[in-house]
Design a protein around this motif. Structure first.
Motif, PDB file in Angstrom:
ATOM      1  N   ILE A 152     106.798  17.565  52.388  1.00 47.28           N
ATOM      2  CA  ILE A 152     106.159  18.880  52.434  1.00 47.28           C
ATOM      3  C   ILE A 152     104.642  18.763  52.474  1.00 47.28           C
ATOM      4  N   ASN A 153     104.092  17.945  51.598  1.00 50.17           N
ATOM      5  CA  ASN A 153     102.633  17.783  51.537  1.00 50.17           C
ATOM      6  C   ASN A 153     102.137  16.865  52.640  1.00 50.17           C
ATOM      7  N   ARG A 154     101.066  17.241  53.259  1.00 51.45           N
ATOM      8  CA  ARG A 154     100.464  16.380  54.272  1.00 51.45           C
ATOM      9  C   ARG A 154      99.836  15.167  53.605  1.00 51.45           C
ATOM     10  N   PRO A 155      99.993  13.989  54.203  1.00 51.14           N
ATOM     11  CA  PRO A 155      99.388  12.798  53.597  1.00 51.14           C
ATOM     12  C   PRO A 155      97.865  12.892  53.601  1.00 51.14           C
ATOM     13  N   ILE A 156      97.243  12.343  52.576  1.00 47.56           N
ATOM     14  CA  ILE A 156      95.785  12.315  52.476  1.00 47.56           C
ATOM     15  C   ILE A 156      95.315  10.937  52.895  1.00 47.56           C
ATOM     16  N   ARG A 157      94.471  10.878  53.890  1.00 48.13           N
ATOM     17  CA  ARG A 157      93.954   9.596  54.367  1.00 48.13           C
ATOM     18  C   ARG A 157      92.741   9.179  53.530  1.00 48.13           C
ATOM     19  N   LEU A 158      92.654   7.894  53.232  1.00 44.11           N
ATOM     20  CA  LEU A 158      91.530   7.333  52.477  1.00 44.11           C
ATOM     21  C   LEU A 158      90.747   6.414  53.396  1.00 44.11           C
TER      22      LEU A 158
ATOM     23  N   LYS B 151     104.476  13.309  41.548  1.00 42.29           N
ATOM     24  CA  LYS B 151     104.649  11.932  42.011  1.00 42.29           C
ATOM     25  C   LYS B 151     103.630  11.628  43.108  1.00 42.29           C
ATOM     26  N   VAL B 152     102.913  10.509  42.940  1.00 47.04           N
ATOM     27  CA  VAL B 152     101.888  10.107  43.900  1.00 47.04           C
ATOM     28  C   VAL B 152     102.160   8.676  44.353  1.00 47.04           C
ATOM     29  N   TYR B 153     102.022   8.443  45.656  1.00 45.34           N
ATOM     30  CA  TYR B 153     102.263   7.108  46.215  1.00 45.34           C
ATOM     31  C   TYR B 153     101.080   6.728  47.112  1.00 45.34           C
ATOM     32  N   ILE B 154     100.630   5.496  47.001  1.00 45.42           N
ATOM     33  CA  ILE B 154      99.574   4.968  47.868  1.00 45.42           C
ATOM     34  C   ILE B 154     100.225   3.985  48.830  1.00 45.42           C
TER      35      ILE B 154
ATOM     36  N   ARG C  68      92.498   0.144  45.184  1.00 47.10           N
ATOM     37  CA  ARG C  68      93.695   0.966  44.966  1.00 47.10           C
ATOM     38  C   ARG C  68      93.772   1.426  43.512  1.00 47.10           C
ATOM     39  N   ASP C  69      93.389   0.538  42.588  1.00 47.45           N
ATOM     40  CA  ASP C  69      93.414   0.887  41.166  1.00 47.45           C
ATOM     41  C   ASP C  69      92.429   2.007  40.845  1.00 47.45           C
ATOM     42  N   GLN C  70      91.293   2.047  41.528  1.00 44.34           N
ATOM     43  CA  GLN C  70      90.337   3.127  41.307  1.00 44.34           C
ATOM     44  C   GLN C  70      90.944   4.466  41.723  1.00 44.34           C
ATOM     45  N   VAL C  71      91.701   4.466  42.809  1.00 44.84           N
ATOM     46  CA  VAL C  71      92.372   5.685  43.258  1.00 44.84           C
ATOM     47  C   VAL C  71      93.432   6.096  42.236  1.00 44.84           C
ATOM     48  N   LYS C  72      94.228   5.134  41.781  1.00 40.46           N
ATOM     49  CA  LYS C  72      95.259   5.425  40.778  1.00 40.46           C
ATOM     50  C   LYS C  72      94.638   5.994  39.502  1.00 40.46           C
ATOM     51  N   ALA C  73      93.531   5.391  39.071  1.00 36.99           N
ATOM     52  CA  ALA C  73      92.882   5.839  37.840  1.00 36.99           C
ATOM     53  C   ALA C  73      92.311   7.241  37.990  1.00 36.99           C
ATOM     54  N   GLY C  74      91.724   7.529  39.153  1.00 44.87           N
ATOM     55  CA  GLY C  74      91.156   8.859  39.384  1.00 44.87           C
ATOM     56  C   GLY C  74      92.208   9.943  39.394  1.00 44.87           C
ATOM     57  N   ILE C  75      93.359   9.675  40.018  1.00 50.27           N
ATOM     58  CA  ILE C  75      94.438  10.657  40.060  1.00 50.27           C
ATOM     59  C   ILE C  75      95.100  10.773  38.685  1.00 50.27           C
ATOM     60  N   SER C  76      95.184   9.653  37.971  1.00 47.46           N
ATOM     61  CA  SER C  76      95.758   9.677  36.623  1.00 47.46           C
ATOM     62  C   SER C  76      94.984  10.592  35.697  1.00 47.46           C
TER      63      SER C  76
ATOM     64  N   MET D  97      98.600  22.299  48.382  1.00 47.61           N
ATOM     65  CA  MET D  97      99.405  21.162  47.953  1.00 47.61           C
ATOM     66  C   MET D  97     100.463  21.659  46.962  1.00 47.61           C
ATOM     67  N   ASN D  98     101.701  21.293  47.198  1.00 44.08           N
ATOM     68  CA  ASN D  98     102.790  21.659  46.300  1.00 44.08           C
ATOM     69  C   ASN D  98     102.983  20.537  45.283  1.00 44.08           C
ATOM     70  N   LEU D  99     102.742  20.826  44.010  1.00 47.33           N
ATOM     71  CA  LEU D  99     102.794  19.797  42.974  1.00 47.33           C
ATOM     72  C   LEU D  99     104.221  19.407  42.598  1.00 47.33           C
ATOM     73  N   ARG D 100     105.209  20.101  43.129  1.00 44.12           N
ATOM     74  CA  ARG D 100     106.595  19.713  42.885  1.00 44.12           C
ATOM     75  C   ARG D 100     107.091  18.704  43.915  1.00 44.12           C
ATOM     76  N   GLU D 101     106.286  18.476  44.938  1.00 43.51           N
ATOM     77  CA  GLU D 101     106.667  17.570  46.018  1.00 43.51           C
ATOM     78  C   GLU D 101     105.820  16.299  45.970  1.00 43.51           C
ATOM     79  N   PRO D 102     106.360  15.170  46.459  1.00 40.76           N
ATOM     80  CA  PRO D 102     105.591  13.909  46.455  1.00 40.76           C
ATOM     81  C   PRO D 102     104.288  14.030  47.235  1.00 40.76           C
ATOM     82  N   ILE D 103     103.283  13.307  46.757  1.00 43.54           N
ATOM     83  CA  ILE D 103     101.956  13.273  47.390  1.00 43.54           C
ATOM     84  C   ILE D 103     101.701  11.848  47.853  1.00 43.54           C
ATOM     85  N   TYR D 104     101.419  11.687  49.128  1.00 51.90           N
ATOM     86  CA  TYR D 104     101.159  10.360  49.685  1.00 51.90           C
ATOM     87  C   TYR D 104      99.697  10.224  50.085  1.00 51.90           C
ATOM     88  N   LEU D 105      99.096   9.096  49.730  1.00 53.18           N
ATOM     89  CA  LEU D 105      97.746   8.757  50.154  1.00 53.18           C
ATOM     90  C   LEU D 105      97.833   7.509  51.023  1.00 53.18           C
ATOM     91  N   VAL D 106      97.214   7.554  52.194  1.00 53.34           N
ATOM     92  CA  VAL D 106      97.309   6.478  53.170  1.00 53.34           C
ATOM     93  C   VAL D 106      95.967   5.766  53.280  1.00 53.34           C
TER      94      VAL D 106
END
Length: 205
Positions: A93-99, A78-81, A57-65, A24-33
């Protein structure tokens, strides 16, 4: 040709093995689906379906925070759900992570206990964070599995409080040792927040 097959086999074994995942490249956006199963049971929740979905969704945000609040705001990843891959811009660049939730998919070492896992079936497939039950969608569990997404394995911190990446009994929080592990794994590690900024940071997503 034989060398090529051996190399491919090694790559696939690293991806499929425990604690070895795509980079995972931390300079690129990270998407969770969020898949439909991630919200299983919300239609029956006593607080209402929308509140249930938002709480998860808030639990995911809190865990990544827990991880990214250690980095200064200017360079924080940057992380987006999102609810669908159609919401992800082209060229990421980063592959989306499925939830998702799927009982029995994650093998827990303690019989009778539910858990979660971060996995990727094949080199070309999207990684996924899988919860055994909806009750496991908790920020500490999310933080642990997201640590695997960052490339970390389980490890012990002798004589110290347990970290969220501890083997066996998992701690509730990401600690500075965890961030040091991330920065050893990632050469593009963002700038760390100073003590004053970190002290005043809450959840960042």
């Amino acid at each position: 040709m034989r060398v090529l097959f051996i190399a491919i086999g090694l790559v696939l074994s690293l991806v499929a093995g425990c604690g070895r995942f795509s980079y995972m490249n931390l300079r690129e956006p990270i998407y969770l689906v969020t898949e439909d199963s991630f919200f299983a049971g919300c239609e029956k929740d006593w607080q209402g379906q929308e509140q249930c979905r938002e709480w998860r969704r808030d639990q995911v945000k809190a865990g990544i925070s827990q991880w990214f609040r250690f980095f200064t705001k200017k360079t924080r990843p940057k992380v987006y759900i999102v609810g669908s891959t159609s919401e992800i811009p082209n060229g990421m660049i980063n592959r989306p992570i499925r939830l998702r939730v799927q009982p029995g998919l994650c093998k827990d070492p303690d019989p009778g206990e539910a858990g979660a896992c971060y996995r990727q079936n094949y080199f070309w497939s999207s990684p996924e964070m899988v919860f055994d039950t909806e009750q496991q969608i908790l920020q500490a569990m999310v933080a642990h599995e997201f640590g695997h997404a960052l490339g970390l394995n389980h490890y012990e911190r002798a004589g110290k409080d347990r970290s969220v990446m501890s083997a066996g009994e998992v701690g509730d929080n990401v600690v500075w040792d965890d961030i040091e592990q991330v920065c050893r794994e990632h050469r593009e590690c963002p700038v760390l927040a100073d003590a004053e900024e970190y002290k005043n940071v809450g959840f960042v997503y």
